[in-house]
Enzyme design. Sequence first.
Site, mmCIF file in Angstrom:
data_model
loop_
_atom_site.group_PDB
_atom_site.id
_atom_site.type_symbol
_atom_site.label_atom_id
_atom_site.label_comp_id
_atom_site.label_asym_id
_atom_site.label_seq_id
_atom_site.Cartn_x
_atom_site.Cartn_y
_atom_site.Cartn_z
ATOM 1 N N HIS A 1 -7.665 -8.830 3.160
ATOM 2 C CA HIS A 1 -6.753 -9.477 2.217
ATOM 3 C C HIS A 1 -6.530 -10.918 2.658
ATOM 4 C CE1 HIS A 1 -5.588 -5.178 2.530
ATOM 5 N NE2 HIS A 1 -5.599 -5.271 1.211
ATOM 6 N N GLU B 1 -6.050 -2.942 -6.051
ATOM 7 C CA GLU B 1 -6.629 -4.191 -5.572
ATOM 8 C C GLU B 1 -7.414 -4.952 -6.629
ATOM 9 O OE1 GLU B 1 -8.439 -3.741 -1.703
ATOM 10 O OE2 GLU B 1 -6.441 -3.366 -0.883
ATOM 11 N N CYS C 1 -13.753 -5.580 4.797
ATOM 12 C CA CYS C 1 -12.782 -5.767 3.714
ATOM 13 C C CYS C 1 -11.540 -6.416 4.297
ATOM 14 C CB CYS C 1 -12.360 -4.424 3.118
ATOM 15 S SG CYS C 1 -13.658 -3.493 2.333
ATOM 16 N N GLU D 1 -13.757 -8.042 12.711
ATOM 17 C CA GLU D 1 -14.271 -6.678 12.616
ATOM 18 C C GLU D 1 -15.646 -6.523 13.261
ATOM 19 O OE1 GLU D 1 -14.060 -4.518 8.940
ATOM 20 O OE2 GLU D 1 -12.207 -5.516 8.351
ATOM 21 N N HIS E 1 -2.652 -6.421 -5.666
ATOM 22 C CA HIS E 1 -2.752 -7.575 -4.770
ATOM 23 C C HIS E 1 -4.208 -8.000 -4.609
ATOM 24 C CE1 HIS E 1 -3.143 -3.974 -2.271
ATOM 25 N NE2 HIS E 1 -3.930 -4.702 -1.485
ATOM 26 N N GLU F 1 -4.110 2.003 -2.801
ATOM 27 C CA GLU F 1 -4.699 0.678 -2.993
ATOM 28 C C GLU F 1 -4.709 0.352 -4.477
ATOM 29 O OE1 GLU F 1 -8.286 -0.197 -1.023
ATOM 30 O OE2 GLU F 1 -7.387 0.230 0.922
ATOM 31 N N HIS G 1 0.797 -1.226 0.000
ATOM 32 C CA HIS G 1 0.000 0.000 0.000
ATOM 33 C C HIS G 1 0.834 1.282 0.000
ATOM 34 C CE1 HIS G 1 -3.020 -2.986 1.228
ATOM 35 N NE2 HIS G 1 -3.855 -2.195 0.594
#
Length: 183
Positions: A73, A120, A71, A91, A36, A118, A29
């Site tokens: 990864h 993504e 959200c 979260e 990614h 980002e 980032h």
Amino acid sequence: MTADREALLVELVDDAGAPVGQATVGAAHRAPGMAHRAFSVLLADPGGRVLLQRRAAVKTRFPLRWGNACCGHPAPGQPVTEAANVRLGEELGVAPLPLRELGVHVYRAEDPVTGRVEVEYDHVLLGRIDADHPMSPDPAEVAELRWVALDEVRAGIDARPDDYAPWLAGVLAKLNLDSQRAL
């Protein structure tokens, strides 16, 4: 916790989403950003409303903006739905749910506040949950939650785009007629 998350590994991908390597979240980032794999979870209630979260002030990317339910990864090689269910728990305090992939949203966004970038390859996932389902959001992740009708969210993004995470419009665009009927 935020610093620890920046040290986690993400899977770098090419334009088609094929794995090409790995990097830490923090490195991926930093400008100019590295493409990614990521995921965005949409949670919908039986009435067709979606859960929005206002991102915590301590987030390293787009703090205090409204985004989808969660959200994250996946780790390199980790199934996207598995990683998404882990993040739902972290979260929002939500137990694993069946999640259906709606498609991929590819985007690039620069955060004017933090300078992070980002890039993504974002797998958009949809889950169903009752609006009164108990949740215990982590204050280091989530500042606020609210259930909103799709038309209201889209109108808000059009009227005040800087109040929303830059990926949200593209994530919501993956809700086509078939997936909306499934809400």
